[in-house]
Write an enzyme that holds these catalytic residues in place. Structure first.
Site, mmCIF file in Angstrom:
data_model
loop_
_atom_site.group_PDB
_atom_site.id
_atom_site.type_symbol
_atom_site.label_atom_id
_atom_site.label_comp_id
_atom_site.label_asym_id
_atom_site.label_seq_id
_atom_site.Cartn_x
_atom_site.Cartn_y
_atom_site.Cartn_z
ATOM 1 N N PRO A 180 0.800 -1.223 0.000
ATOM 2 C CA PRO A 180 0.000 0.000 0.000
ATOM 3 C C PRO A 180 0.835 1.276 0.000
ATOM 4 C CG PRO A 180 -0.148 -1.139 2.122
ATOM 5 C CD PRO A 180 0.547 -2.069 1.179
ATOM 6 N N LYS A 214 -3.515 -6.900 -9.341
ATOM 7 C CA LYS A 214 -3.844 -6.314 -10.633
ATOM 8 C C LYS A 214 -2.941 -5.104 -10.852
ATOM 9 C CE LYS A 214 -8.778 -7.531 -10.829
ATOM 10 N NZ LYS A 214 -10.148 -6.978 -10.990
ATOM 11 N N GLU A 232 -1.502 2.856 -14.144
ATOM 12 C CA GLU A 232 -2.171 3.777 -15.063
ATOM 13 C C GLU A 232 -3.589 4.156 -14.647
ATOM 14 O OE1 GLU A 232 -0.281 2.534 -19.295
ATOM 15 O OE2 GLU A 232 -0.909 0.906 -17.995
#
Length: 720
Positions: A590, A659, A663
């Site tokens: 994170p 994932k 972008e």
């Protein structure tokens, strides 16, 4: 037995942080090389035509100059190679764009190479050129395919019939300009030949894939090419494959039979490195009066070079974002005398979603409906384009969580009425989307006799934190603390791996790393858990695993919120705060993930308010060649940025559950700011960037509309 705390999901400090802050990290241009020489390109001063003569004598007479290369004497590349035409450097006298490399000087020092390049005299046969994108260009054609492999024209249902009968309609045109990637580290290469073996120390997003390309261009075996890219100072897609300066360095090194260096100046970056194509986009939305979309039409006009039929995937997000039974998306391209455009962070999706999400905001205004509610109302159950189930889709959760955190319920929907002194205030929202790509990868996991482990994979870390994330994945798979693991990345010889682009890196590489590490543990079990003499290693790849995955629609989603203020006197625009809420699978780290989202959102702000490549129609070049003329957002431009990462358990994507995120954070950011500008002023600006001139035009239009309104007076001052 000691239990090792899980590191995936923990905010681990970057494992390469110390090397970076102490200078131990080596970037492409910094590798020590003996007998090195330097190459400086000579660039075309015409936009179209052919070279008729290269007078190299003045350059060759200068001290330190070793050679002058041009199309008549440069080493030959493999004409049969499946490579972009603009990579065939110095192979032809034809000039396809202003700034193209037409000659080069190799010298024993950088200063001598630059002086020599200035002394070369090039004569041309000029031809008329066209470098301006126009929506009415007669040469426009529908792209055969776009960058994601889909056709340039995709239809479902009866788009024209549904448009004609839609009770509520929005029909608007939006434009986005040329944008330049502009990474902090410029494109840089050291090329070294050892007989027929080529080593490139290259600022490179994909060492293995770049080695494939260079082996094809130079007609040598793949195993004879090594790409070294240990540390990279950003790329944003521009370093996804080797560009013309890298090919030039390899040509020059072969010609003079000694190592050659090149590092582009910032001005050369604007001239030689591909950019995001400008777009002219028409979006038509038709809806029922309850807000349910019946039809979406999205057409994008963009440019390509005369050399390469590149077409960006500008309309691809539109096909699957919202539930509409009828749709048509079209990409049209105009061949111009320009450098080939290429990938730039979230290629296609970034400008395309600016247009779509701006149009959705306009539709909300026409319906008198809350923009968040309108998006939720058009949430599809399955992928509207393919009909496939989504592996996960948490856009609605992002919108609702973002609205709650942003204070959206306090928002007065009426535009142009909130004031704080001379400032007009507004808030806006937009959705974010990016496909979830995963490519095959291979990795090697090795157990050493001393109780440590080594993992090798041909990945690249652009500064995103990939090295740290992969270390976490490997350590968890092996059940060991991070201190017992050594990760090796950044070389083509480390094995098959896709490039760090398309937000596919960590998901693709992490799967292979996890698989190799778990296979190593199983192999160790056959030795009773004892590492044999000489160590033990296994190789794993994910090609077959990918083929066996369920056939699902895989994406990531988010919601962007922005608050802006506009000076009612000067037109100055300030972004007070931005909030991004994102759902993108399992977040490996994170800490580094938040950094990625903050950077991407800042890039979206920069796109909305500042960045524009100004095309010079006379010379065919860009009028802005440096950061004095091409403005990029700095820290002071964004007082407050917040990122929220929702928990998302998508166990269908890969064993790690990760994932791509790099972008997703830029997509939708510009639309959120544009929508907030409209909410602040009451005027819609559909052309990016919203610079102060456009802001002033909008304010003048707002004042004129206010004067024309019957019984108009000063607007009520409210802050919301």
């Amino acid at each position: 037995m000691t239990t090792v705390e899980q590191s995936v999901g923990a905010p681990v400090t970057r494992v390469d942080g110390l090397d970076k802050v102490t200078g131990a990290a080596r970037y492409a241009y910094e590798f020590p090389t003996r007998d090195v020489s330097y190459v400086w390109p000579v660039q075309a001063t015409i936009a179209r035509g052919r070279v008729t003569e290269v007078d190299s004598a003045p350059a060759l007479a200068l001290p330190g100059v070793l050679a002058v290369l041009d199309h008549t004497g440069a080493p030959r590349l493999n004409a049969e190679a499946q490579a972009s035409a603009d990579l065939f450097v110095l192979q032809s006298p034809q000039v396809a764009y202003h700034g193209q490399i037409v000659a080069a000087v190799v010298a024993t020092s950088l200063e001598a190479a630059r002086e020599g390049a200035a002394a070369v005299r090039v004569s041309y046969e000029r031809e008329p050129h066209d470098v301006v994108l126009r929506a009415d260009d007669e040469r426009l054609e529908i792209a055969e395919t776009v960058t994601d492999g889909s056709p340039g024209l995709v239809e479902r249902g009866d788009a024209d019939g549904a448009w004609a009968t839609a009770p509520v309609r929005v029909d608007a045109t939006y434009t986005t300009p040329v944008e330049h990637p502009s990474p902090m580290e410029p494109h840089a290469t050291i090329a070294v030949w050892d007989e027929d073996r080529l080593t490139l120390f290259n600022s490179d997003q994909g060492p293995y894939m770049s080695a494939q390309l260079m082996s094809a261009l130079f007609g040598i075996e793949l195993g004879a090419v090594e790409i070294v890219a240990e540390y990279i100072g950003g790329g944003f897609g521009s370093k996804g494959i080797p560009r013309s300066p890298t090919v030039l360095a390899a040509l020059a090194a072969r010609a003079v039979e000694r190592p050659v260096k090149i590092a582009l100046t910032r001005q050369q970056m604007f001239q030689l490195i591909p950019y995001r194509s400008p777009t002219i986009q028409r979006v038509r939305l038709g809806a029922e009066r309850d807000g349910r979309l019946t039809v979406i039409q999205h057409e994008s006009v963009q440019q390509r070079s005369t050399q390469v039929p590149f077409a960006d995937q500008t309309v691809s997000s539109t096909r699957m974002m919202y539930a509409a039974p009828h749709a048509r998306t079209t990409v049209k391209v105009a061949p111009l005398d320009v450098m080939t455009p290429a990938w730039f962070r979230a290629p296609g999706h970034t400008p395309g979603m600016f247009a779509l999400e701006s149009a959705v905001d306009e539709l909300a205004g026409a319906l008198g409906m809350d923009p968040v509610e309108l998006r939720i109302r058009n949430e599809p159950e399955t992928d509207p384009e393919s009909g496939k189930p989504f592996s996960s889709r948490n856009l609605v959760a992002c919108l609702r969580e973002g609205a709650a955190r942003f204070g959206w319920e306090r928002r007065d929907p009426a535009p142009g009425i909130r004031r704080e002194g001379r400032w007009l205030l507004g808030t806006g929202v937009a959705a974010s989307h990016h496909p979830d790509y995963t490519f095959p990868s291979s990795a090697v996991a090795r157990a050493e006799e001393d109780g440590t482990y080594r993992v090798r994979i041909g990945a690249a870390d652009l500064g995103t934190g990939a090295r740290t994330a992969l270390t976490q994945v490997a350590a968890d798979a092996l059940g060991i603390p991070l201190s017992r693991l050594r990760l090796e990345i950044g070389r083509a010889s480390l094995g098959m791996a896709p490039f760090a682009g398309g937000s596919l890196g960590t998901a693709s590489w992490g799967w292979a790393v996890d698989k190799a590490c778990r296979a190593l543990l199983k192999e160790l079990d056959t030795y009773g858990g004892v590492v044999p003499d000489g160590g033990l290693e296994v190789v794993a790849d994910t090609a077959e695993d990918l083929e066996q995955r369920a056939d699902l629609s895989r994406h990531t989603f988010g919601a962007q919120f922005a608050q802006v203020r506009v000076d009612g006197d000067t037109g100055e625009i300030r972004v007070d705060r931005m909030l991004g809420v994102f759902a993108a699978g399992r977040i490996v780290n994170p800490h580094t993930a938040r950094s990625q989202f903050l950077g991407a959102m800042t890039m979206g702000l920069s796109m909305a308010l500042l960045e524009i490549g100004e095309v010079d129609p006379v010379f065919g070049d860009f009028a802005n060649h440096d950061f004095a003329g091409y403005h990029i957002a700095a820290h002071a431009d964004v007082p407050r940025l917040d990122v929220v990462l929702l928990e998302e358990d998508d166990n269908t994507t890969n064993p790690v559950g990760a994932k791509g995120i790099g972008e997703l954070g830029i997509v939708g950011a510009a639309a959120a700011i544009g929508n907030a500008f409209h909410h602040a002023t009451g005027e819609r600006v559909r052309d990016l960037p919203i610079r102060i001139e456009r802001s002033r035009d909008a304010l003048r239009a707002a004042r004129a509309a206010e004067r024309r309104r019957p019984g108009a007076g000063e607007p009520e001052s409210r802050v919301g």
